[in-house]
Design a protein around this motif. Structure first.
Motif, mmCIF file in Angstrom:
data_model
loop_
_atom_site.group_PDB
_atom_site.id
_atom_site.type_symbol
_atom_site.label_atom_id
_atom_site.label_comp_id
_atom_site.label_asym_id
_atom_site.label_seq_id
_atom_site.Cartn_x
_atom_site.Cartn_y
_atom_site.Cartn_z
ATOM 1 N N PHE A 140 22.894 -15.702 3.002
ATOM 2 C CA PHE A 140 24.100 -15.620 2.161
ATOM 3 C C PHE A 140 25.016 -16.802 2.525
ATOM 4 O O PHE A 140 26.134 -16.627 3.019
ATOM 5 C CB PHE A 140 24.810 -14.279 2.379
ATOM 6 N N HIS A 141 24.531 -18.000 2.271
ATOM 7 C CA HIS A 141 25.206 -19.190 2.802
ATOM 8 C C HIS A 141 26.510 -19.511 2.092
ATOM 9 O O HIS A 141 27.369 -20.181 2.659
ATOM 10 C CB HIS A 141 24.264 -20.398 2.765
ATOM 11 N N THR A 142 26.692 -18.998 0.847
ATOM 12 C CA THR A 142 27.966 -19.288 0.174
ATOM 13 C C THR A 142 29.118 -18.547 0.863
ATOM 14 O O THR A 142 30.275 -18.851 0.628
ATOM 15 C CB THR A 142 27.909 -18.886 -1.319
ATOM 16 N N GLY A 174 27.810 -24.272 4.299
ATOM 17 C CA GLY A 174 26.728 -23.289 4.402
ATOM 18 C C GLY A 174 25.521 -23.892 3.705
ATOM 19 O O GLY A 174 25.619 -24.267 2.534
ATOM 20 N N LEU A 175 24.409 -24.029 4.413
ATOM 21 C CA LEU A 175 23.302 -24.838 3.876
ATOM 22 C C LEU A 175 22.062 -24.025 3.521
ATOM 23 O O LEU A 175 21.019 -24.598 3.206
ATOM 24 C CB LEU A 175 22.956 -25.957 4.878
ATOM 25 N N ASN A 204 5.424 -13.585 3.772
ATOM 26 C CA ASN A 204 5.116 -14.969 4.082
ATOM 27 C C ASN A 204 6.369 -15.769 4.434
ATOM 28 O O ASN A 204 7.009 -15.494 5.432
ATOM 29 C CB ASN A 204 4.387 -15.562 2.867
ATOM 30 N N ILE A 205 6.718 -16.714 3.597
ATOM 31 C CA ILE A 205 7.862 -17.579 3.892
ATOM 32 C C ILE A 205 8.838 -17.531 2.728
ATOM 33 O O ILE A 205 8.421 -17.599 1.576
ATOM 34 C CB ILE A 205 7.388 -19.041 4.098
ATOM 35 N N PHE A 206 10.125 -17.412 3.057
ATOM 36 C CA PHE A 206 11.147 -17.509 2.017
ATOM 37 C C PHE A 206 12.200 -18.502 2.489
ATOM 38 O O PHE A 206 12.765 -18.338 3.567
ATOM 39 C CB PHE A 206 11.790 -16.131 1.760
ATOM 40 N N GLU A 207 12.440 -19.528 1.698
ATOM 41 C CA GLU A 207 13.474 -20.514 2.056
ATOM 42 C C GLU A 207 14.463 -20.608 0.910
ATOM 43 O O GLU A 207 14.051 -20.750 -0.241
ATOM 44 C CB GLU A 207 12.838 -21.896 2.300
ATOM 45 N N ASN A 208 15.737 -20.497 1.199
ATOM 46 C CA ASN A 208 16.735 -20.758 0.152
ATOM 47 C C ASN A 208 17.721 -21.835 0.611
ATOM 48 O O ASN A 208 18.934 -21.695 0.497
ATOM 49 C CB ASN A 208 17.425 -19.473 -0.345
ATOM 50 N N PHE A 209 17.157 -22.929 1.104
ATOM 51 C CA PHE A 209 17.997 -24.057 1.507
ATOM 52 C C PHE A 209 18.708 -24.626 0.282
ATOM 53 O O PHE A 209 18.131 -24.705 -0.796
ATOM 54 C CB PHE A 209 17.141 -25.178 2.122
ATOM 55 N N ASP A 210 19.966 -25.019 0.483
ATOM 56 C CA ASP A 210 20.711 -25.659 -0.595
ATOM 57 C C ASP A 210 20.583 -27.174 -0.392
ATOM 58 O O ASP A 210 21.384 -27.799 0.309
ATOM 59 C CB ASP A 210 22.177 -25.188 -0.544
ATOM 60 N N ASN A 211 19.554 -27.735 -1.012
ATOM 61 C CA ASN A 211 19.231 -29.149 -0.744
ATOM 62 C C ASN A 211 20.365 -30.095 -1.155
ATOM 63 O O ASN A 211 20.604 -31.098 -0.476
ATOM 64 C CB ASN A 211 17.929 -29.533 -1.456
ATOM 65 N N HIS A 212 21.049 -29.736 -2.222
ATOM 66 C CA HIS A 212 22.153 -30.596 -2.670
ATOM 67 C C HIS A 212 23.283 -30.593 -1.630
ATOM 68 O O HIS A 212 23.808 -31.648 -1.260
ATOM 69 C CB HIS A 212 22.643 -30.093 -4.030
ATOM 70 N N GLU A 213 23.614 -29.389 -1.129
ATOM 71 C CA GLU A 213 24.675 -29.281 -0.104
ATOM 72 C C GLU A 213 24.263 -30.016 1.175
ATOM 73 O O GLU A 213 25.111 -30.614 1.847
ATOM 74 C CB GLU A 213 24.947 -27.816 0.237
#
Ligand SMILES: Cc1cc2nc3c(=O)[nH]c(=O)nc-3n(C[C@H](O)[C@H](O)[C@H](O)COP(=O)(O)O)c2cc1C
Length: 172
Positions: free
Chosen positions: A86-88, A111-112, A146-155
């Protein structure tokens, strides 16, 4: 000189540190808090602190480090990035731990995003995440093994650019 100091139980905060370093042309020193080198930190102009969130709170080891080393940090340009699903909501995690005396000197905060590497988790962690996800669904069902990524690449890119500008300015 830039040092990225982080903690990372499962690797996402370390991975973001490597990506920031790539945006900064591989000029940073990457340091895990478990291998803290105060002599290097003393020499560094810009410190980037990578802090993961577990169980609704910032990693206590890094919180403790920041609180105990305010004197050192104030002499530097220091920034904070938060690794969390919950990076926001990163500001609410930050303000829960740190008061104005620490926050007024932070150069930039972001938050990234975060990641879940299921094969690495303990049963207890999987249970906590299952409850968290039931209350506030964020991890799609197909990622539960498995794998879950929710990186905010723009941030991540924006944050890296800010660090670059700050460090260039510090070195003038
Ligand atoms: C046991 C556990 C609890 C977590 N609790 C939260 C949480 O309360 N809020 C949140 O946004 N993310 C939470 N996360 C997600 C982590 O912030 C995410 O996995 C992050 O990538 C962890 O950093 P690391 O991979 O460097 O250890 C939790 C993850 C685990 C494994």
């Amino acid at each position: 000189m830039i040092t990225i100091l982080y903690t990372s139980k499962h690797g996402a905060t370390a991975k973001i540190a490597r990506v920031i370093n790539t945006y900064l042309d591989h000029t940073c020193t990457l340091m895990n808090l478990d291998e803290l080198d105060m002599a290097v930190l003393e020499k560094t102009d810009t410190i980037v602190l990578g802090v993961p969130v577990y169980y609704g709170a910032l990693d206590p080891k890094m919180v403790d480090f920041i609180k105990k080393n305010q004197g050192l940090l104030i002499k530097k340009h220091y920034s904070i990035y938060i690794t969390a699903l919950f990076h926001t909501e990163f500001m609410s995690y930050i303000t829960k731990e740190f008061d104005y005396s620490i926050l007024k000197n932070v150069t930039t905060m972001a938050g990234l995003g975060g990641a879940i590497y299921y094969p690495d988790l303990s049963i207890q962690e999987k249970m906590v995440l299952a409850v968290m996800n039931k209350n506030r669904p964020i991890i799609p069902k197909e990622h539960h093994v498995n794998i879950f990524e929710n990186f905010d690449n723009h941030e991540i890119e924006l944050f890296s650019q800010k660090i670059k500008r700050i460090d260039n300015y510090a070195c003038k």
